[in-house]
Design a protein around this motif. Structure first.
Motif, PDB file in Angstrom:
ATOM      1  N   PRO A  94       0.843  -1.207   0.000  1.00  0.00           N
ATOM      2  CA  PRO A  94       0.000   0.000   0.000  1.00  0.00           C
ATOM      3  C   PRO A  94       0.876   1.254   0.000  1.00  0.00           C
ATOM      4  N   ARG A  95       0.437   2.273  -0.741  1.00  0.00           N
ATOM      5  CA  ARG A  95       1.216   3.515  -0.818  1.00  0.00           C
ATOM      6  C   ARG A  95       1.468   4.107   0.568  1.00  0.00           C
ATOM      7  N   SER A  96       0.514   3.896   1.480  1.00  0.00           N
ATOM      8  CA  SER A  96       0.603   4.532   2.796  1.00  0.00           C
ATOM      9  C   SER A  96       1.477   3.748   3.778  1.00  0.00           C
ATOM     10  N   GLN A  98       4.165   2.464   6.085  1.00  0.00           N
ATOM     11  CA  GLN A  98       5.400   3.040   6.635  1.00  0.00           C
ATOM     12  C   GLN A  98       6.131   2.072   7.552  1.00  0.00           C
ATOM     13  N   HIS A 122      10.354   2.407  -0.675  1.00  0.00           N
ATOM     14  CA  HIS A 122       9.254   3.305  -0.297  1.00  0.00           C
ATOM     15  C   HIS A 122       9.558   4.021   1.014  1.00  0.00           C
TER      16      HIS A 122
END
Ligand code: FES
Length: 236
Positions: A94-96, A98, A122
């Motif tokens: 997922p882009r989010s 972390q 990322h």
């Protein structure tokens, strides 16, 4: 190298020991490289048949080399291979995300470490949850930014990951459920569920069926990477 319909030809350019498995590098055009979690059906040209019975997964290595495993024992550097394009669904970060947790459950960390590079690019923090302690010959293969922790520590900090990637055999799903409490996990996740895939979806043999929240699915076409909640739900 060359291409014919959906068949792609390449060579095994080197082999290496990867824990108990053999890994190998192929000179396949980059557009055919499987993503982590996808599989590459292939076989040696010298072996004759058209079944492409060997399924290779992306494993740890440098980004500019295609490392795959498990390489069959009888294959040697220089062997000419015929492959189909990568098949199945791989991991999608997922882009989010972390804080990424990797759980190679009772299996080699090789496949998930191929995904660690994606997460690190990322700028995500990455932890490898692995039992028992990682053998010394593996430590050199783990990027220095990746923290190595026992799986039990995930139970103490279940809110740490915001994305989990799991690699396990189909038969190990109930055991994983015994080890982690999915009620405590609130993050997204995906699981690479590995099982025999004799027809890789061509004949719908059903051998690779996986029981999911949405009913029975085929690992060869619907997976082999599934949403974690769909497979753990069933085991729970
Ligand atoms: S391998 Fe035959 S249906 Fe998946």
């Amino acid at each position: 190298m060359g291409e014919c319909l959906d068949k792609i030809f390449s060579h095994l350019i080197e082999i290496f020991q990867l824990g108990s498995e053999i890994g190998g590098a192929l000179d396949l055009p980059e557009k055919y490289w499987p993503q982590p979690g996808q599989y590459l059906p292939c076989q040696r040209v010298a072996d004759g048949s058209d079944g492409l019975p060997t399924h290779l997964f992306r494993v740890v290595g440098t980004p500019d080399v295609l490392n795959l495993a498990p390489i069959p024992q009888k294959w040697s550097p220089g062997d000419r291979l015929v492959c189909a394009p990568p098949q199945g669904h791989g991991f999608i970060l997922p882009r989010s995300a972390q804080r990424v947790g990797l759980i190679p459950f009772n299996v080699s960390p090789a496949r998930l470490l191929s995904f660690a590079g994606t997460a690190l690019s990322h700028r995500a923090a990455v932890s490898l949850f692995y039992d028992p302690p990682l053998p010394a010959d593996w430590l050199d293969r783990v990027p220095s930014q990746v923290e190595i922790l026992p799986l039990a520590s995930l139970g103490e900090t279940p809110d740490w990951p915001d994305y989990l990637a799991v690699d396990l055999e189909l038969s190990a799903i109930p055991e994983l459920m015994d080890r982690i409490n999915n009620q405590d996990l609130h993050c997204e996740g995906q699981a690479l569920v590995r099982t025999d895939m004799p027809c890789r979806g061509l004949g719908e043999c059903g051998v690779c069926a996986v029981h999911t929240r949405r009913g029975w699915r085929y690992a060869c076409v619907d997976g082999p990477v599934f949403p974690l909640a769909e497979v753990l739900y069933v085991a729970g």
